[in-house]
Design a protein around this motif. Structure first.
Motif, PDB file in Angstrom:
ATOM      1  N   GLU A  86      23.056   9.919 -23.973  1.00 41.57           N
ATOM      2  CA  GLU A  86      22.292   9.321 -23.089  1.00 41.57           C
ATOM      3  C   GLU A  86      22.233   9.694 -21.429  1.00 41.57           C
ATOM      4  OE1 GLU A  86      21.838   5.152 -23.726  1.00 41.57           O
ATOM      5  OE2 GLU A  86      20.675   4.861 -22.150  1.00 41.57           O
TER       6      GLU A  86
ATOM      7  N   PHE B 115      21.888   8.554 -17.831  1.00 38.90           N
ATOM      8  CA  PHE B 115      21.451   7.059 -17.381  1.00 38.90           C
ATOM      9  C   PHE B 115      20.131   7.132 -16.350  1.00 38.90           C
ATOM     10  CE2 PHE B 115      25.338   5.980 -19.687  1.00 38.90           C
ATOM     11  CZ  PHE B 115      24.744   4.721 -20.201  1.00 38.90           C
ATOM     12  N   THR B 116      20.011   8.097 -15.613  1.00 44.81           N
ATOM     13  CA  THR B 116      19.089   8.033 -14.744  1.00 44.81           C
ATOM     14  C   THR B 116      18.129   9.093 -14.794  1.00 44.81           C
ATOM     15  OG1 THR B 116      20.746   9.372 -13.223  1.00 44.81           O
ATOM     16  CG2 THR B 116      20.739   6.811 -12.987  1.00 44.81           C
TER      17      THR B 116
ATOM     18  N   GLU C 229      24.943  11.648 -12.116  1.00 46.05           N
ATOM     19  CA  GLU C 229      24.356  11.383 -13.212  1.00 46.05           C
ATOM     20  C   GLU C 229      25.569  11.047 -14.297  1.00 46.05           C
ATOM     21  OE1 GLU C 229      22.252  10.057 -15.427  1.00 46.05           O
ATOM     22  OE2 GLU C 229      20.730  11.434 -15.256  1.00 46.05           O
ATOM     23  N   ARG C 230      25.329  10.024 -15.042  1.00 44.31           N
ATOM     24  CA  ARG C 230      26.254   9.260 -15.959  1.00 44.31           C
ATOM     25  C   ARG C 230      25.646   9.890 -17.439  1.00 44.31           C
ATOM     26  NH1 ARG C 230      25.584   5.548 -12.242  1.00 44.31           N
ATOM     27  NH2 ARG C 230      27.394   5.312 -11.002  1.00 44.31           N
ATOM     28  N   TYR C 231      26.733  10.663 -17.898  1.00 48.34           N
ATOM     29  CA  TYR C 231      26.234  11.084 -19.081  1.00 48.34           C
ATOM     30  C   TYR C 231      27.361  10.214 -20.323  1.00 48.34           C
ATOM     31  CZ  TYR C 231      24.276  15.149 -17.234  1.00 48.34           C
ATOM     32  OH  TYR C 231      23.431  16.321 -16.281  1.00 48.34           O
ATOM     33  N   LEU C 232      26.364   9.587 -21.252  1.00 47.35           N
ATOM     34  CA  LEU C 232      27.238   8.973 -22.352  1.00 47.35           C
ATOM     35  C   LEU C 232      27.579   9.953 -23.461  1.00 47.35           C
ATOM     36  CD1 LEU C 232      28.100   6.181 -23.242  1.00 47.35           C
ATOM     37  CD2 LEU C 232      25.890   5.874 -24.447  1.00 47.35           C
TER      38      LEU C 232
ATOM     39  N   TRP D  28      30.971   9.102 -19.503  1.00 42.42           N
ATOM     40  CA  TRP D  28      31.153   7.756 -20.288  1.00 42.42           C
ATOM     41  C   TRP D  28      31.482   7.879 -21.595  1.00 42.42           C
ATOM     42  CZ3 TRP D  28      27.609   3.314 -17.780  1.00 42.42           C
ATOM     43  CH2 TRP D  28      28.165   3.118 -16.265  1.00 42.42           C
TER      44      TRP D  28
END
Ligand SMILES: *Cc1c(COP(=O)(O)O)cnc(C)c1O
Length: 609
Positions: A338, A340-341, A437-440, A478
């Motif tokens: 995912e 997140f933004t 940006e947060r990369y899961l 993350w």
């Protein structure tokens, strides 16, 4: 072009071609292709790939540089190496070490009873075994058993107590006496995060007084001719070569003194490990200030010089470098689950046939932004944004205009950040942190990159594909543990930029490189995520083979290893479900089957990614 520091950390093991990262070896497969191959078998979650050719390459490199240094310096001793098992004990890593090692007489180093048993079962015939670490009488007896069984083994003592036990075992049995080594307590200390192994306050080694005592003890027991080696290890991942040189002088002089004191069979100096691996992706923060060439020449030259000055026979050189041998061979691949933004994607722009003038200006700024004008254009854009928000509050523009403005301004900021990434202004740095940006990622930092968690050790990370496109998103990663430490945050000093991808349309994979040393055994089952699926990839001239699949433990096995009775666990779950009301029998059976399947899968996420 952003190559993610490939030229710094990859040692030419990988190349970027056609937008993908590929193995720089024989048929040069791309990592993405290998991963897709594996995933076509319904494998999901993180994957650990082992490349035995990279272990072989390192072994060859180590031997060839020392051989060259020995020739260049007209050095009279031999070069010998052992692989320290604590760095990676996994069977398919060790198989590569020992199969290539047999050609070089490359041996194994053990630091515990279990590792010694492993060494005795895996060391190529005739190759050396060295044993470090604290030892009890049983472990010492095991050393005698190894010698008796024909192994070329050296027990390196960490203290006088161990030496007394060796004498005891020698007197109590007629087993063959192993070679004896003495670990010296260095006056000098190492450098690097792990430099706790050297120095007067070190955990290991004998002081000069103890060494003299050891010689007396051995002489009295008529075992002085078993003393063959002195050893030191100044700590892992040496960033600087200076402490090694100091240690060599110290060890070299001790060696010469002991020879002159009558230790006539003393013939080797073991310089331990510590040869560093480059993990950094940015030139300004490289992890080491020397090459293997300098390392090997320094060791050989210095030892020769010290011995010649004292007129003592050149010792055989032993190394126990581990990180240098195996770090590069393993790559961890994690799917991104995912972003997140994702709400500011350009494709979500919906322009009108007639846009407000400020929007038209933003469109132009976005198009024309370049390296020279970007700060000015960024300021214009931020300014326009303020005005547009005011216009919105006053009712002069509508929600669609506002959304278009936000997307455009975000995009302008992202582009400006990237263009100035090598030299950002304070203002940009603040924007960068705000806009990241947060990369899961479908992996556990605790399981697969424990040194990141424990020591803040950076591992090179990059996408496997999209490498023709400039990545614009400042990225933080993350993991899927529910622990806030399972995050690799964005570091403005060493920024990581990744691509804006639409995961509904395509997969996006990240590779973590140089994870072959220490990470696997140190990894922990936090949140009960276990070792990822692993595969050995053998590459030939035409293609590659995927071998030695080891599946990640399934959920019931994880619970079993914690000591739960898994029959009780699964029966309870099935009974509870069976006793509940279902409208159709079919749905009940289907659900029970689903539950059964879930229990037999590993705990990583199995969304389409
Ligand atoms: C850990 C250790 C090594 C290996 O060190 P690397 O930094 O991985 O090369 C070698 N010798 C001893 C005694 C060790 O404790």
């Amino acid at each position: 072009m952003n190559n993610f520091g490939l030229d710094i950390w990859s040692n030419k093991n990988f190349v970027i071609e056609d937008g993908q990262i590929k193995l720089n070896y024989k048929s040069m497969p791309s990592l993405l292709q290998i991963v897709e191959d594996i995933r076509s078998d319904n494998v999901r979650g993180p994957i650990l790939l082992r490349f035995p050719h990279l272990i072989k390459r390192q072994i060859k490199t180590l031997y060839s540089y020392f051989d060259k240094a020995i020739q260049n310096n007209d050095y009279k001793g031999s070069f010998n190496a052992v692989f320290p098992l604590k760095v990676n004990q996994f069977p398919f890593a060790i198989e590569a070490v020992t199969s290539e090692g047999a050609k070089f007489n490359y041996g194994l180093e053990a630091g515990s009873k279990a590792e010694l048993i492993l060494a005795m079962s895996k060391t190529p015939a005739g190759a050396n075994i060295t044993v470090n670490g604290f030892k009890d009488k049983e472990m010492i007896t095991l050393g005698f058993i190894a010698a008796q069984s024909g192994h070329n083994i050296t027990l390196i003592i960490e203290g006088l107590g161990e030496l007394k036990t060796i004498v005891e075992v020698a007197q109590e049995s007629s087993l063959k006496v192993p070679n004896i080594g003495i670990r010296i307590r260095l006056h000098s200390t190492g450098s690097g995060t792990w430099a706790k192994s050297g120095g007067m306050d070190a955990k290991f080694g004998l002081t000069s007084t103890e060494i003299i005592e050891a010689i007396a003890l051995l002489r009295k027991a008529s075992l002085l001719n078993s003393l063959s080696m002195i050893h030191f290890h100044i700590g892992s991942q040496m960033s600087d070569i200076a402490p090694l040189k100091k240690a060599l002088r110290e060890a070299g002089n001790i060696y010469a003194e002991l020879r002159m004191m009558g230790a006539t069979e003393l013939n080797s100096i073991n310089i331990g490990g510590g040869l560093a691996v480059e993990y950094d992706q940015h030139t300004h923060s490289k992890a080491r200030n020397y090459s293997i060439d300098e390392f090997s020449s320094s060791v050989v030259f210095l030892l020769g010089e010290i011995m010649d000055a004292k007129n003592v026979k050149h010792p055989n050189i032993f190394t126990e470098s581990g990180r240098f041998i195996v770090a590069s061979h393993a790559v961890l691949i994690t799917p991104v689950l995912e972003l997140f933004t994702q709400d500011y994607q350009e494709k979500l722009l919906r322009f009108k046939s007639k846009n407000p003038p400020l929007i038209e200006e933003l469109i132009e700024l976005n198009e024309l932004l370049n390296n020279t004008n970007c700060i000015e254009y960024l300021h214009d854009a931020l300014d326009h944004m303020e005005s547009l928000l005011t216009l919105f509050d006053l009712g002069y523009i509508d929600l669609q205009d506002r959304s278009n403005a936000e997307i455009l301004v975000h995009n302008i900021i992202k582009k400006a950040l990237y263009l100035k990434s090598s030299n950002p202004t304070d203002e940009l740095e603040q924007l960068q942190v705000k806009l990241q940006e947060r990369y899961l990622i479908n992996a556990s930092v605790f399981q697969s990159l424990p040194d990141y968690w424990g020591l803040n050790q950076h591992f090179p990370v990059m996408p496997l594909h999209h490498l023709n496109t400039i990545p614009l998103r400042a990225a933080s990663l993350w993991d899927i543990t529910c622990d806030s430490d399972g995050e690799i945050g964005f570091n403005p000093d060493k920024p990581l930029y990744l691509h804006d991808v639409n995961l509904d349309e395509e997969d996006y994979f990240l590779g973590f490189f140089n994870v072959g040393a220490y990470q696997e055994t140190l990894g922990m089952n936090h949140n009960l995520f276990t070792h990822p699926n692993e595969y050995t990839i053998e590459i030939d001239e035409n293609s590659y083979k995927i071998k030695n699949a080891v599946e990640s433990k399934n959920i019931l096995d994880i619970l079993d290893s914690l000591g739960y009775d898994i029959d009780i666990v699964s029966n309870r779950l099935k009974n509870d479900l069976s006793c509940s009301d279902f409208i159709t029998k079919k749905e009940k059976n289907d659900t029970l089957a689903k539950l059964e399947l879930f229990l037999k899968q590993n705990g990583y996420l199995r969304t389409t990614n």
